[in-house]
Design a protein around this motif. Structure first.
Motif, mmCIF file in Angstrom:
data_model
loop_
_atom_site.group_PDB
_atom_site.id
_atom_site.type_symbol
_atom_site.label_atom_id
_atom_site.label_comp_id
_atom_site.label_asym_id
_atom_site.label_seq_id
_atom_site.Cartn_x
_atom_site.Cartn_y
_atom_site.Cartn_z
ATOM 1 N N LEU A 2 0.754 -1.453 -0.093
ATOM 2 C CA LEU A 2 -0.021 0.057 0.216
ATOM 3 C C LEU A 2 0.858 1.293 -0.038
ATOM 4 N N MET A 3 1.979 1.334 0.635
ATOM 5 C CA MET A 3 3.092 2.311 0.836
ATOM 6 C C MET A 3 3.275 2.564 -0.695
ATOM 7 N N GLY A 4 3.648 1.488 -1.347
ATOM 8 C CA GLY A 4 4.038 1.701 -2.925
ATOM 9 C C GLY A 4 2.716 2.460 -3.736
ATOM 10 N N VAL A 5 1.788 2.072 -3.543
ATOM 11 C CA VAL A 5 0.412 2.746 -4.398
ATOM 12 C C VAL A 5 0.419 4.159 -3.790
ATOM 13 N N LEU A 6 0.504 4.427 -2.655
ATOM 14 C CA LEU A 6 0.298 5.893 -2.267
ATOM 15 C C LEU A 6 1.340 6.477 -2.793
ATOM 16 N N ALA A 7 2.580 6.230 -2.630
ATOM 17 C CA ALA A 7 3.536 6.856 -3.105
ATOM 18 C C ALA A 7 3.560 7.205 -4.636
ATOM 19 N N LYS A 8 3.102 6.090 -5.443
ATOM 20 C CA LYS A 8 2.984 6.342 -6.776
ATOM 21 C C LYS A 8 1.791 7.289 -7.127
ATOM 22 N N ASN A 9 1.015 7.599 -6.023
ATOM 23 C CA ASN A 9 -0.248 8.483 -6.209
ATOM 24 C C ASN A 9 0.062 10.038 -5.714
ATOM 25 N N GLY A 10 1.452 10.239 -5.266
ATOM 26 C CA GLY A 10 1.949 11.456 -4.654
ATOM 27 C C GLY A 10 1.484 11.668 -3.243
ATOM 28 N N ILE A 11 0.976 10.592 -2.840
ATOM 29 C CA ILE A 11 0.440 10.734 -1.117
ATOM 30 C C ILE A 11 1.756 10.335 -0.389
ATOM 31 N N THR A 12 2.155 11.451 0.329
ATOM 32 C CA THR A 12 3.329 11.120 1.410
ATOM 33 C C THR A 12 2.915 11.452 2.761
ATOM 34 N N GLY A 13 4.008 11.201 3.614
ATOM 35 C CA GLY A 13 3.768 11.608 4.928
ATOM 36 C C GLY A 13 2.973 10.347 5.671
ATOM 37 N N VAL A 14 2.815 9.223 5.041
ATOM 38 C CA VAL A 14 1.939 7.974 5.637
ATOM 39 C C VAL A 14 3.294 7.128 6.126
ATOM 40 N N TYR A 15 3.089 6.617 7.360
ATOM 41 C CA TYR A 15 4.069 5.840 7.960
ATOM 42 C C TYR A 15 3.604 4.296 7.852
ATOM 43 N N ASP A 16 4.415 3.132 7.881
ATOM 44 C CA ASP A 16 4.575 1.940 7.467
ATOM 45 C C ASP A 16 5.023 1.253 8.795
ATOM 46 N N VAL A 17 4.080 0.598 9.448
ATOM 47 C CA VAL A 17 4.514 -0.305 10.711
ATOM 48 C C VAL A 17 4.977 -1.594 9.995
#
Length: 153
Positions: free
Chosen positions: A101-116
């Motif tokens: 999901l972090m990869g999907v978010l990054a590809k869509n320009g959504i940053t600032g989300v953390y991955d546990v």
């Protein structure tokens, strides 16, 4: 933050594609996530399925957003949009789905989300929430504590 329609389409397309790069920035340990949730600076989103929540319990303070639910994309965007003053972290069982999901978010320009990235159970990414002895509540208690409009239904 981003065009919702484009994000939702990309999220659906990403699940169909076998290779999505994982974002390595924004990784937190279960202990760091617990401390931030406890002090009110982070919202933790558990993206596992209801069966998983029931089987193992849920990290205390986590919001439940089933990644397989058809409203997952809009609900995740709602969490991000209405909590600009909070960090948001994603947790799953072992870090595979959250990394994806972090990869999907990054590809869509959504940053600032953390991955546990160690997840609830732990694995190759480290000791998980449960093995670390961090507090867990039952799924019903976690669900009842969430904002009503984010609950599956």
């Amino acid at each position: 933050m981003t065009d919702r329609r484009a994000f939702l389409m990309a999220l659906g397309a990403a699940f169909a594609l076998p290779s999505i790069t994982q974002a390595s920035a924004g990784i937190v340990t279960p202990h760091q996530a617990h401390d931030a949730v406890t002090d009110g600076s982070m919202i933790l989103v558990d993206i596992r399925t209801p069966a998983e929540w029931e089987a193992t319990g849920v990290a205390k303070g986590a919001w439940l957003l089933d990644m397989t639910h058809d409203q997952f994309g809009p609900r995740l965007l709602a969490v991000l949009d209405r909590n600009p003053d909070h960090k948001v972290a994603i947790i799953c069982r072992t870090g595979n789905r959250s990394g994806y999901l972090m990869g999907v978010l990054a590809k869509n320009g959504i940053t600032g989300v953390y991955d546990v990235s160690a997840g609830m159970a732990g694995g190759p990414n480290g000791m998980g929430w449960i093995p670390a002895g961090l507090p867990v509540v039952d799924a019903v208690q976690a669900y009842d504590a969430m904002p009503g409009d984010l609950r599956a239904g």
